[in-house]
Design a protein around this motif. Sequence first.
Motif, mmCIF file in Angstrom:
data_model
loop_
_atom_site.group_PDB
_atom_site.id
_atom_site.type_symbol
_atom_site.label_atom_id
_atom_site.label_comp_id
_atom_site.label_asym_id
_atom_site.label_seq_id
_atom_site.Cartn_x
_atom_site.Cartn_y
_atom_site.Cartn_z
ATOM 1 N N ILE A 260 0.561 2.225 -0.907
ATOM 2 C CA ILE A 260 -0.644 2.379 -0.067
ATOM 3 C C ILE A 260 -0.314 2.043 1.397
ATOM 4 C CG2 ILE A 260 -2.932 1.420 0.391
ATOM 5 C CD1 ILE A 260 -3.244 1.063 -2.655
ATOM 6 N N THR A 261 0.448 0.980 1.579
ATOM 7 C CA THR A 261 0.830 0.590 2.948
ATOM 8 C C THR A 261 1.635 1.696 3.629
ATOM 9 O OG1 THR A 261 0.895 -1.729 2.270
ATOM 10 C CG2 THR A 261 2.021 -1.134 4.335
ATOM 11 N N ILE A 262 2.610 2.240 2.899
ATOM 12 C CA ILE A 262 3.433 3.326 3.452
ATOM 13 C C ILE A 262 2.555 4.515 3.809
ATOM 14 C CG2 ILE A 262 5.221 5.019 2.879
ATOM 15 C CD1 ILE A 262 6.569 2.807 1.222
ATOM 16 N N LEU A 263 1.635 4.844 2.889
ATOM 17 C CA LEU A 263 0.748 5.980 3.123
ATOM 18 C C LEU A 263 -0.126 5.736 4.357
ATOM 19 C CD1 LEU A 263 -0.048 8.696 1.899
ATOM 20 C CD2 LEU A 263 -1.795 7.532 0.548
ATOM 21 N N ILE B 55 -1.882 6.885 9.887
ATOM 22 C CA ILE B 55 -2.301 6.369 11.199
ATOM 23 C C ILE B 55 -1.351 6.830 12.305
ATOM 24 C CG2 ILE B 55 -2.611 4.265 12.562
ATOM 25 C CD1 ILE B 55 -3.562 2.916 9.983
ATOM 26 N N ASN B 56 -0.059 6.648 12.080
ATOM 27 C CA ASN B 56 0.907 6.909 13.147
ATOM 28 C C ASN B 56 1.301 8.374 13.242
ATOM 29 O OD1 ASN B 56 1.911 4.137 14.324
ATOM 30 N ND2 ASN B 56 1.646 3.856 12.131
ATOM 31 N N ASN B 57 1.546 9.000 12.112
ATOM 32 C CA ASN B 57 2.115 10.348 12.129
ATOM 33 C C ASN B 57 1.057 11.430 12.069
ATOM 34 O OD1 ASN B 57 4.194 8.646 11.848
ATOM 35 N ND2 ASN B 57 5.401 9.919 10.470
ATOM 36 N N TYR B 58 -0.198 11.032 11.865
ATOM 37 C CA TYR B 58 -1.242 12.054 11.933
ATOM 38 C C TYR B 58 -2.272 11.715 12.997
ATOM 39 C CZ TYR B 58 -5.387 14.743 10.915
ATOM 40 O OH TYR B 58 -6.470 15.520 11.045
ATOM 41 N N CYS C 96 12.566 3.199 0.245
ATOM 42 C CA CYS C 96 12.708 4.057 -0.949
ATOM 43 C C CYS C 96 13.853 3.569 -1.821
ATOM 44 C CB CYS C 96 12.945 5.506 -0.528
ATOM 45 S SG CYS C 96 11.568 6.202 0.394
ATOM 46 N N ASN C 97 13.593 3.466 -3.089
ATOM 47 C CA ASN C 97 14.634 3.089 -4.050
ATOM 48 C C ASN C 97 15.071 4.270 -4.907
ATOM 49 O OD1 ASN C 97 14.748 0.332 -3.316
ATOM 50 N ND2 ASN C 97 12.851 -0.040 -4.451
ATOM 51 N N LYS C 98 14.226 5.306 -4.945
ATOM 52 C CA LYS C 98 14.509 6.464 -5.782
ATOM 53 C C LYS C 98 14.372 7.736 -4.937
ATOM 54 C CE LYS C 98 12.752 4.060 -9.917
ATOM 55 N NZ LYS C 98 11.770 4.064 -11.002
ATOM 56 N N ALA C 99 15.049 8.765 -5.425
ATOM 57 C CA ALA C 99 15.069 10.019 -4.675
ATOM 58 C C ALA C 99 13.682 10.620 -4.563
ATOM 59 C CB ALA C 99 16.032 11.013 -5.345
ATOM 60 N N TRP C 100 12.899 10.550 -5.666
ATOM 61 C CA TRP C 100 11.553 11.167 -5.601
ATOM 62 C C TRP C 100 10.664 10.455 -4.579
ATOM 63 C CZ3 TRP C 100 7.091 8.519 -6.504
ATOM 64 C CH2 TRP C 100 7.167 7.303 -7.199
ATOM 65 N N GLU C 101 10.915 9.125 -4.378
ATOM 66 C CA GLU C 101 10.129 8.414 -3.376
ATOM 67 C C GLU C 101 10.466 8.933 -1.976
ATOM 68 O OE1 GLU C 101 9.721 4.098 -5.692
ATOM 69 O OE2 GLU C 101 11.172 4.347 -4.075
ATOM 70 N N PHE C 102 11.759 9.154 -1.724
ATOM 71 C CA PHE C 102 12.175 9.676 -0.422
ATOM 72 C C PHE C 102 11.603 11.076 -0.189
ATOM 73 C CE2 PHE C 102 14.727 10.144 3.261
ATOM 74 C CZ PHE C 102 15.108 11.482 3.266
ATOM 75 N N VAL C 103 11.688 11.941 -1.206
ATOM 76 C CA VAL C 103 11.170 13.307 -1.072
ATOM 77 C C VAL C 103 9.665 13.270 -0.819
ATOM 78 C CG1 VAL C 103 10.818 15.497 -2.298
ATOM 79 C CG2 VAL C 103 13.011 14.290 -2.479
ATOM 80 N N LEU D 204 5.007 14.021 2.679
ATOM 81 C CA LEU D 204 3.772 13.523 3.292
ATOM 82 C C LEU D 204 3.900 13.484 4.829
ATOM 83 C CD1 LEU D 204 2.893 10.610 0.848
ATOM 84 C CD2 LEU D 204 1.729 12.812 1.036
ATOM 85 N N ASN D 205 5.066 13.080 5.299
ATOM 86 C CA ASN D 205 5.284 13.047 6.749
ATOM 87 C C ASN D 205 5.170 14.444 7.349
ATOM 88 O OD1 ASN D 205 6.294 11.768 9.307
ATOM 89 N ND2 ASN D 205 7.927 13.238 8.958
#
Length: 1020
Positions: free
Chosen positions: A6-9, A14-17, A44-51, A56-57
């Motif tokens: 949630i924090t990452i989102l 806020i910043n990127n949109y 990110c610890n896993k590839a799907w998290e990075f993707v 989203l970015n």
Amino acid sequence: MASTYITILAFLIINNYILLTINGFGHAYLFSSITIFIALTLFCNKAWEFVTICGLNLLAIIAAYINGPRLNISLPVLAVLIVVFSIIAYVSFLVVKSYQYKLKNAVDNVMQLNSNLIANDGMLRQSREDLSSLINSLNDIIYEFNEDKVCQNAWFSDLTKITVNPRAFIGKKIEDVLGTDKAKKYNEALDYVIQTRLSTSFDFMSDFDPDLWFIAKVVPIFDRNGAYMQRISLVFVDISEQKRYANALKANEALLLEAQAISKTGNWWYDSITSEAYWSDNLFSLLEIESIPPNISKFHYYISLIHQDDRKNAEAYLSSVHQITQPQFEHKFITPKGNLKYIKIIRGDLLQADDGSGKKIFGVLQDITEAKLSEKAIKVSQVELVEAQTIAKIGNWKWNLTTNLLAWSDELNIIYEVSAVDPRELNQIRLLLKYVHPNDRHILKQLLRKPENLKDISQEYRIITPNGNVKYLSVIIGKLMRRDDGTIRKIIGTLQDITERKQAELDYRQSESKYKLVLETINLAAVTLDKNGNVIFCNKYLAKLLGYSQTEIAGMNWMEHFIPHDLKDFMTNWFKNNAVEAHFINPIICRNGEERIISWQNTIIFDENGDLRETSSIGEDITDQQKARQELIWAKEVAEKASKFKSEFLSIMSHEIRTPMNAVIGTTNLLLSENPRPEQLEYLNTLKFSGENLLAIINDILDYNKIEAGKLELNNSPFNLHQLIHKIKQSFHARITEKQLYLDVVIDDGIPEMVTGDNMRLSQVMNNLVSNAVKFTHTGGVTIKLEKELINSTTVTVKFTVTDTGIGISADSFGIVFDPFMQDKHVINNDYGGTGLGLAITKRLVELHNSTISVISELHEGTSFAFSIAFNIASKTTGHQPVTPSVAGFTLNLAGMNILVVDDNKMNLMIATRFLKKWNASTDEALNGEIAVNMVNNNSYNLIIMDLQMPVMDGFEASAIIKKSHPDIPIIALTADAMPETYNKALEAGMSDYLTKPFVPETLFEKAAKYYNPAVSVNQ
């Protein structure tokens, strides 16, 4: 984990949109969004998290780009930035994953190493047991040698496969079986035992199988009583397995060290019973410690290097590390090299003593400096983000639709100019609408009526704060958070104070309106073009000039419709290369085909990327001025040609007049020097006077032409001013005496004698003024007066005044008295004569000295001329002052000089040689330069007098040739051309001096005497 997502989102939204949308991708916000994006990928610890984060970015940036009201970046540049920084983020993710993978492998390797060590230890024990069994069963090979190194016996197991049968050695020396080279090591060991009777051993690789290793033990044989039996036993033990285990152990140790180096760790253990501590080599390297100082333990040395802030807690932890259960401890550490590091102490297993107490504890130290610095950087970024929001006057809010509560940040309190309140106490509609401007209430009501339609919406409205200030706000709906069933549970957005921007926009519009109003009223052309050269604005004056209406011109391409074809590409490149010149003159094409020339003053406006956005130009129609300028240029060229023609004409006429004048005046001087009869003397004096007057007229005309052409320059040098004035007085002695006048000289005592200036031109000015004064004065006399006006350590300003008691000048002639060829018609008649150039030349010469001449006169009472000149003060010099010899009263002697006179005019030759011979010089004559060159090559001359304009070879060419072979012979130019360029050309050709025809005999003697080596003989 959910809270992290949630924090990452929230950061992305806020910043990127939101911030990018509001600020139109401004540089600061774009940099902030990129930094946040890269920082978030580090979690990110896993590839799907990075993707997922990348996706989203990308969605947030695309949404921001679509919904941004004003964009400060082009789509291609944005796309490149997204790709580049996505790659950077991916590389960072891979690097983090790589370090995580290496750390995991390192830990696995450590664990595997421990298992291998235990296994190897068991295998070593088993190997020892097997070795004993083998030895007992004679699996080792045992040889017995005498002191002659001859094998006596051999014991071995027949079950063991041996390359060389041990029985082959019995009765032989080792080299007899293996050869000298292979037997060398065995013989050296046998020799050592025979000599010392001490045991020795060595290991070696099998000479027949590189995978086999043996140890050879050489032992002297003693009996039971200890007596040496002169026998030596040589035992071969197979140690191949031990070698393999040892190599594997070294490899595992290398892997462990590599793993520790990668993970920046070092292992340690501490024995609480013996107080013994062990540090691995990696730990020493990690802590930048080369060695432990003497008289201090490792523990106390380590404690001394811990940062003062953490030392007390670290000492307490380490002192009881074998008792406490806390597995980790972090602290700051100052290495001996002065570097600050963050260290994590990880406690491992505790080895128990027999009584159950802790005996030995193992652990690892890890350098976590990079991780700590990264954490600090993230915190700083967060603080900077908050600070940026404060600076940008942006606050965020959250609307919980479930509880119908509205929460907002402290920045919104500042914007609304209200004290902090608990938003739970107020209805959200009342809270937002309380301070809204009455005319804008409908905006918020319409906005909040249907929350499900609020996504990606931005609106602007006004508020009236409790302090009465009107502010413009921009509210942005950033994120709709939904439940699993799709209904909205929360709305997140931002609110920004845009008052300053709105006021700037209003001011800009007002200024623009005033600017356009001014441009409509001026009688100058005004046009504004966009970056493609299309007309945005055109005033009435320019539209009328072009023959269009303002409406027709708007939107037309300036280069395509109004610029001549030969300038289109040139001016189009201005806009392509951001290189519009501030001032430019170019023609424009009117509707009727006429070309008008406009002088433009251009103002360039750039966008935030430094690219040209538009130009505003104000121009003046200079078509008529350009035509007039071309006419002036043509007139100037005609005048220059006329001036050049006049100069050439005067030069030719001067030469043509001076040549016969030289014959007339020279012949007259020769006759006067030969004691003529009294009746002849009167005629000769008249002839000489007339010739000199004619020569003066010619000189005046040439001097005036030089001044008018700007070719007359001052030649400054030191001279005696007092002496010069007295010489001028002396030169008029005969005329003053003849007319029974007085000539007085009055010189201020404060005027220095030696000054620096052009004495020749000053003499010319004074001679002209005194000559006119004497000419027009019949009774009374003339006074020359020098007064000091201003003096300092380096300069003196002298006022010269020439006053006479003559006929004076009429008042209505003051305006023309200094004009060329003009004379006072009231007083001048044929009795006085003259050309009217004297005063004109005098005025120009005075002006060359940066001064002016004035006249005061009264008809029949006299005239006074005055001017002032500033001189540099010269140092006083003593010594020889050159004496100008004169014919009267002196005997002139050039005896011993051999002089060559070159002239194509035989009369000039005759006059020059007659005077030289009268002065006892030896002379030769030549009619052109070619003859002169041949004569110089065949004879020796002390001096050459050379005419310049001659047939066959002129004087310039002849002088240049002579100077190449005879550089020491002085050459005096004797010419009727008095133009300054001729004088300079003569010097460039190598001539030493210059004499103008017609010459005065005394001047000719003075010039020749300067090059008379034995010295001039002057006898009274």
